[in-house]
Design an enzyme around this catalytic site. Structure first.
Site, PDB file in Angstrom:
ATOM      1  N   LYS A   1      16.613  21.577 -11.080  1.00  0.00           N
ATOM      2  CA  LYS A   1      15.863  20.332 -11.311  1.00  0.00           C
ATOM      3  C   LYS A   1      16.687  19.240 -11.991  1.00  0.00           C
ATOM      4  O   LYS A   1      17.533  19.491 -12.820  1.00  0.00           O
ATOM      5  CB  LYS A   1      14.634  20.609 -12.198  1.00  0.00           C
ATOM      6  CG  LYS A   1      13.532  21.358 -11.512  1.00  0.00           C
ATOM      7  CD  LYS A   1      12.809  20.563 -10.436  1.00  0.00           C
ATOM      8  CE  LYS A   1      11.956  19.442 -10.962  1.00  0.00           C
ATOM      9  NZ  LYS A   1      10.853  19.903 -11.812  1.00  0.00           N
TER      10      LYS A   1
ATOM     11  N   SER B   1      15.447  21.304 -16.212  1.00  0.00           N
ATOM     12  CA  SER B   1      14.265  22.103 -16.503  1.00  0.00           C
ATOM     13  C   SER B   1      14.718  23.403 -17.167  1.00  0.00           C
ATOM     14  O   SER B   1      15.786  23.925 -16.864  1.00  0.00           O
ATOM     15  CB  SER B   1      13.535  22.407 -15.194  1.00  0.00           C
ATOM     16  OG  SER B   1      12.803  23.605 -15.313  1.00  0.00           O
TER      17      SER B   1
ATOM     18  N   GLU C   1       9.878   8.318 -16.812  1.00  0.00           N
ATOM     19  CA  GLU C   1       8.511   8.779 -17.074  1.00  0.00           C
ATOM     20  C   GLU C   1       8.040   8.350 -18.466  1.00  0.00           C
ATOM     21  O   GLU C   1       6.892   7.982 -18.667  1.00  0.00           O
ATOM     22  CB  GLU C   1       8.442  10.307 -16.958  1.00  0.00           C
ATOM     23  CG  GLU C   1       8.630  10.789 -15.526  1.00  0.00           C
ATOM     24  CD  GLU C   1       8.883  12.289 -15.471  1.00  0.00           C
ATOM     25  OE1 GLU C   1       7.927  13.052 -15.585  1.00  0.00           O
ATOM     26  OE2 GLU C   1      10.052  12.693 -15.332  1.00  0.00           O
TER      27      GLU C   1
ATOM     28  N   HIS D   1       0.839  -1.221   0.000  1.00  0.00           N
ATOM     29  CA  HIS D   1       0.000   0.000   0.000  1.00  0.00           C
ATOM     30  C   HIS D   1       0.870   1.265   0.000  1.00  0.00           C
ATOM     31  O   HIS D   1       0.430   2.306   0.467  1.00  0.00           O
ATOM     32  CB  HIS D   1      -0.941   0.035   1.202  1.00  0.00           C
ATOM     33  CG  HIS D   1      -1.661  -1.254   1.435  1.00  0.00           C
ATOM     34  ND1 HIS D   1      -2.871  -1.558   0.874  1.00  0.00           N
ATOM     35  CD2 HIS D   1      -1.301  -2.348   2.163  1.00  0.00           C
ATOM     36  CE1 HIS D   1      -3.248  -2.769   1.255  1.00  0.00           C
ATOM     37  NE2 HIS D   1      -2.318  -3.271   2.023  1.00  0.00           N
TER      38      HIS D   1
END
Ligand code: ARG
Length: 472
Positions: A284, A278, A291, A157
């Protein structure tokens, strides 16, 4: 005459839109190697059976070899007017060798031809993917070996469950990949029957040798039923479904990489090779490759869906709908190959933060199950009781922790964040002290109910246990 290959009974050119919707050359040109190999096998068989002359077969084979090198060298001009790879190759063969080219299509149709070509293509793709999945497994196993003792929290979970090791975690993906390879191998085994000789749908009146072409092309045997041979696209569906499951596995791991490389978690670091920056936030480091693996799963699962839907309403035998089998499948299998390469690279590149993982593994009472097991083993408690007792201990520890830190959260930030190990040591020392000094007449119970009320009797052997609830 509109089309040299089939235009005998036509007097007008097809409409521009008709040509546009009908042409598949932009997609099926990728089948050129398989198309040429199958045509060579067919021509040789025709000559062996005396259906065409040895001299014509020789010319055909030589011409096909020339076409192969032209395409390999990027010198071949594909024509949309010739619809597909089969007619592009045959038309060029006619340019090269003249009328003998017209004999190649004896005892054959584009229907058995395309099924054969695409089976060969999917078979090659499966073999490439198998090699890539094996590489991915090797990268995982090597990283797992290097981190066989790197403790991290295991989750259910997405809550801290029990400590595991990073190696153990990575090996779970090795198992998934093994099943993926098994599914592709299964698909390959069932695929490996030759459609050649089924012709349009009903076979042929020529005395061909189907076993010969099957053997030449590496098939196990000829397909048994000609109607099925030309209209079966199970081999694409099976390869896509194996690909979809494999992609889902990669996507799950990619999701973990995204979570773990977040500064909020900080379990994992990818080098500059597998991160991007970024355009506005200079600090970043984005895990874009992970992804995109996660996202590309969409198009792979989508290709399976799309072809299932194309096939579901088709009567026997070949229907032009089947031409739509290639684009999605080719894109999906290429996307899977790219995802595998990216994941293999990321696995090799990733560095776990062993300290952070270990500290996190010590948080959230992750060894509570071990305590319950200890109660069962050492004190012969039934596991259900041991679970309950341990739950009370966890609750007591949390309360105590919150009281001393003034925290109101469910998990005390003070003891659950920093120096978890020393706090755990202090907790267990306190526990030991309490256990060795039972309060006289405390009337406590392991169930925590007020004394005097009926409470479940636990078959613990030691009185000391009763004092667990004194912690409240
Ligand atoms: N380009 C076609 C395909 O991919 C080849 C088969 C065409 N057959 C036909 N009867 N029109 O399916």
């Amino acid at each position: 005459m509109s089309n040299k290959m089939w235009g005998g009974r036509f007097s007008a050119e097809p409409d521009g839109v008709m040509a546009e919707i009908n042409a598949s050359i932009d997609v099926d040109r990728k089948l050129y190697r398989q198309d040429i190999a199958a045509s060579k096998a067919h021509a040789e068989m025709l000559a062996k059976q005396g259906i065409i002359s040895a001299q014509d077969a020789k010319k055909i084979v030589h011409g096909l070899d020339t076409i192969l090198s032209e395409i390999d060298a990027g010198k071949f001009v594909f024509k949309r007017a010739l619809e597909d790879i089969h007619m592009n190759v045959e038309a060029r063969l006619a340019d090269l060798i003249g009328p003998a080219a017209g004999r190649l299509h004896t005892a054959r149709s584009r229907n058995d031809q395309v099924a054969t070509d695409f089976k060969l293509w999917v078979r090659d793709a499966i073999d490439d993917l198998d090699r890539m999945i094996a590489d991915y497994q090797r990268a995982l196993a090597e990283k797992a070996l290097a981190h066989a003792a790197t403790v991290m929290p295991g989750f259910t979970h997405l809550q801290t469950a029990q400590p595991v090791t990073f190696g153990h975690h990575l090996l779970a993906y090795v198992e998934m990949a093994a099943r993926d390879r098994g599914r592709f191998a299964d698909a390959r085994r069932r695929l490996n029957e030759s459609p050649l000789g089924a012709a349009a749908l009903a076979g042929t009146s020529f005395r061909i040798d189907r076993k010969h072409t099957a053997r030449t092309l590496g098939f196990d045997r000829p397909a048994a039923n000609s109607l099925d041979a030309v209209s079966d696209r199970d081999f694409v569906l099976e390869a896509l479904s194996a690909a979809a499951i494999a992609a889902v596995h990669l996507s799950r791991f990619a999701e973990e990489i995204v979570i773990w490389t977040s500064p909020l978690v900080g379990f994992l670091r990818l080098s500059d090779k597998f991160t991007t920056g970024s355009s506005i936030m200079p600090q970043k480091r984005n895990p874009d490759a992970a992804e995109l693996v996660r996202a590309k799963t969409g198009r792979i699962v989508g290709a399976l869906d799309a072809l299932l839907i194309v096939m579901k309403g088709l009567p026997l035998a070949y229907q032009k709908d089947m031409q739509e089998d290639k684009e999605g499948a080719m894109q999906a299998l290429a996307a899977l190959a790219l995802c595998l390469a990216a994941m293999t690279g990321m696995v090799r590149d990733m560095t776990p933060d062993a300290g952070r993982m270990k500290a996190a593994a010590a948080q959230g009472y992750s060894t509570a199950t071990d305590l319950a097991d200890w109660l069962v083993r050492t004190l012969n408690m039934p596991f259900r009781d041991a679970h309950h007792v341990t739950g009370r201990i966890v609750a007591a520890a949390l309360r105590k922790c919150r009281r001393s830190s003034g925290a109101s959260a469910r998990t005390c930030s003070r003891c659950c964040r920093s120096s978890a190990r020393s706090r755990a040591a202090r907790r267990s020392a306190a526990l030991r002290r309490k256990m060795s000094q039972p309060r006289p007449g405390a009337g406590s119970s392991v169930s925590g109910r007020p004394s005097g009320k009926r409470r479940p009797r636990l078959r613990h052997k030691s009185n000391r246990l009763k004092s667990f609830t004194d912690l409240h």
